[in-house]
Motif scaffolding. Structure first.
Motif, PDB file in Angstrom:
ATOM      1  N   LYS A 189      93.743  71.386 -60.999  1.00 31.94           N
ATOM      2  CA  LYS A 189      93.354  71.262 -61.605  1.00 31.94           C
ATOM      3  C   LYS A 189      93.665  70.315 -63.265  1.00 31.94           C
ATOM      4  CE  LYS A 189      89.790  73.084 -65.080  1.00 31.94           C
ATOM      5  NZ  LYS A 189      89.379  75.000 -66.374  1.00 31.94           N
ATOM      6  N   LYS A 190      94.521  69.716 -63.190  1.00 29.77           N
ATOM      7  CA  LYS A 190      95.010  68.928 -64.146  1.00 29.77           C
ATOM      8  C   LYS A 190      95.303  67.815 -63.521  1.00 29.77           C
ATOM      9  CE  LYS A 190      98.964  69.297 -67.493  1.00 29.77           C
ATOM     10  NZ  LYS A 190     100.634  69.445 -67.993  1.00 29.77           N
TER      11      LYS A 190
ATOM     12  N   LYS B 226      93.436  62.386 -63.374  1.00 32.22           N
ATOM     13  CA  LYS B 226      93.128  61.061 -62.574  1.00 32.22           C
ATOM     14  C   LYS B 226      92.000  60.816 -63.009  1.00 32.22           C
ATOM     15  CE  LYS B 226      91.349  59.819 -57.429  1.00 32.22           C
ATOM     16  NZ  LYS B 226      91.752  60.568 -56.125  1.00 32.22           N
ATOM     17  N   GLU B 227      91.138  61.698 -63.636  1.00 31.05           N
ATOM     18  CA  GLU B 227      89.568  61.032 -64.213  1.00 31.05           C
ATOM     19  C   GLU B 227      89.822  60.601 -64.897  1.00 31.05           C
ATOM     20  OE1 GLU B 227      87.194  64.739 -64.645  1.00 31.05           O
ATOM     21  OE2 GLU B 227      86.734  64.686 -62.781  1.00 31.05           O
ATOM     22  N   GLU B 228      90.891  60.858 -66.499  1.00 24.31           N
ATOM     23  CA  GLU B 228      91.768  60.102 -67.665  1.00 24.31           C
ATOM     24  C   GLU B 228      91.500  59.132 -67.548  1.00 24.31           C
ATOM     25  OE1 GLU B 228      93.897  62.333 -69.674  1.00 24.31           O
ATOM     26  OE2 GLU B 228      92.602  64.407 -70.394  1.00 24.31           O
TER      27      GLU B 228
ATOM     28  N   GLN C 222      90.498  52.662 -67.188  1.00 21.93           N
ATOM     29  CA  GLN C 222      89.930  51.305 -67.094  1.00 21.93           C
ATOM     30  C   GLN C 222      88.888  51.237 -66.848  1.00 21.93           C
ATOM     31  OE1 GLN C 222      90.740  52.361 -62.169  1.00 21.93           O
ATOM     32  NE2 GLN C 222      93.171  52.531 -62.832  1.00 21.93           N
ATOM     33  N   PHE C 223      87.983  52.021 -66.391  1.00 25.35           N
ATOM     34  CA  PHE C 223      86.504  51.663 -67.037  1.00 25.35           C
ATOM     35  C   PHE C 223      86.346  51.227 -68.297  1.00 25.35           C
ATOM     36  CE2 PHE C 223      85.451  54.142 -63.509  1.00 25.35           C
ATOM     37  CZ  PHE C 223      84.547  53.334 -62.843  1.00 25.35           C
TER      38      PHE C 223
END
Length: 361
Positions: A103-104, A109-111, A116-117
């Motif tokens: 989960k971490k 990875k989402e952060e 990047q966006f």
């Protein structure tokens, strides 16, 4: 000598004691305390819990709860096994740790993807919430936005009051302008009247009114009612002179003539039947009454049409009742019969008196 030897031994023993002791794992009953590091493999732990990788956290907890009931030494079941329970607990801890790590890593990875966006997105994208008001943390921006809404509402209230006062002033100015126009109109009318009066007096002084045919006679008014407009009176007089009558007057006259004709006809029909009323005459009278009721119904429809076109409310008419008119006709017939019988009795009395007078002579 003894004290020196004892102090030497104590110093030697203190030197042999390590300054930092490593934590030693131990068990209290069957619960593992902090400092325990399981050495099981992740795959083996999933197998021990009878699960597959990627399962949900609820599945892990349910499986651990079922196995703990099965192998816990204090459960009192026939399958209680302390060693198996320890393996299950170790596997549970390993699986939980693996889920937390996954989960971490997923969140990291989402952060990274968001970062990047964010580098590619416009700088004001962060301030699309709260209508772009404020700066700082979201809580600080929320407080600033609430204060901004209060200020905006206050400004709207003040603007509404300002517009209301302006509309009142505009209405007052319009009333004032209307009063000015009315006063000017009155002044002009009075000036015209004075001018006409002056011209009349000037003509009278010159003798222009000496040879008029109506000199010395009172002026004929437009109508008996002084409140009627002269123009309306003249128009009505022209229409009357040419034989015109309003529709409601003609309808009223027609209704009155019709009801009088029906009443006279009913009384005449009753007089023709005479007395006494035989069954045949009663049937005739019933047919006459039915025809009279039908005529009254048509007349009442005519009254409805009259009430729609009459211009004065007090001139409207009510419906006629056929039953009341029939009773009225019968009373009229009885009164006529009584009046007819009264002269006959008088003539009979006079004849008897004359006969007696002749007999005496």
């Amino acid at each position: 000598m003894l004290a020196t030897t004892t102090g030497h031994h104590l110093t030697a023993h203190q030197a042999m004691i390590p300054r930092i002791l490593k934590p030693f794992p131990y068990m209290c009953g069957s619960r593992m305390l902090s400092g325990y590091k399981p050495k099981s493999n992740v795959k083996d732990s999933y197998k021990i819990l009878e699960l597959e990788e990627g399962c949900s956290l609820d599945d892990i907890r349910n499986s651990y709860r079922n196995l703990a009931k099965k192998y816990h030494p204090d459960s009192g079941s026939s399958t209680a096994d302390p060693e198996a329970f320890i393996k299950v607990e170790d596997a549970y801890r390993v699986v939980l740790s693996d889920v937390a790590n996954k989960k971490k890593s997923k969140e990291n990875k989402e952060e990274e993807e968001e970062d990047q966006f964010k580098t590619k997105a416009p700088q004001h994208r962060h301030y699309l919430s709260f209508e772009g008001v404020g700066f700082g943390t979201p809580s600080q921006r929320e407080k600033q936005y609430m204060q901004f809404r209060v200020d905006r509402a206050t400004e709207q209230v003040l603007e509404y009051r300002k517009q209301k006062l302006e509309s009142q002033y505009v209405a007052t100015d319009l009333m004032r302008a209307k009063d000015v126009r009315e006063s000017k109109k009155v002044k002009i009318t009075q000036a015209v009247e004075r001018l006409v009066e002056d011209l009349i007096q000037e003509s009278m002084a010159k003798g222009d009114f000496d040879n008029l045919s109506g000199k010395g006679k009172p002026l004929q008014k437009f109508s008996d009612c002084p409140h009627i407009d002269p123009m309306t009176h003249n128009l009505n007089r022209i229409l009357i002179d040419n034989g015109y009558q309003p529709e409601w007057i003609l309808m009223q006259k027609e209704i009155r003539e019709t009801i009088e004709r029906l009443r006279k006809g009913l009384v005449a029909s009753r007089s023709k039947l005479g007395e006494p009323m035989t069954p045949y005459r009663q049937k005739q009278w019933n047919r006459i009454c039915e025809q009279f009721m039908e005529d009254i119904r048509k007349l009442n429809k005519r009254i409805d049409s009259f009430n729609l076109v009459v211009p004065i409310l007090s001139r409207q008419m009510v419906h006629f009742s056929a039953d009341k008119e029939i009773l009225r006709a019968q009373k009229t017939y009885k009164a006529l019969m009584e009046n007819k019988e009264a002269p006959d009795s008088d003539t009979k009395e006079e004849e008897q008196e004359n006969y007696c007078y002749c007999f005496i002579k």
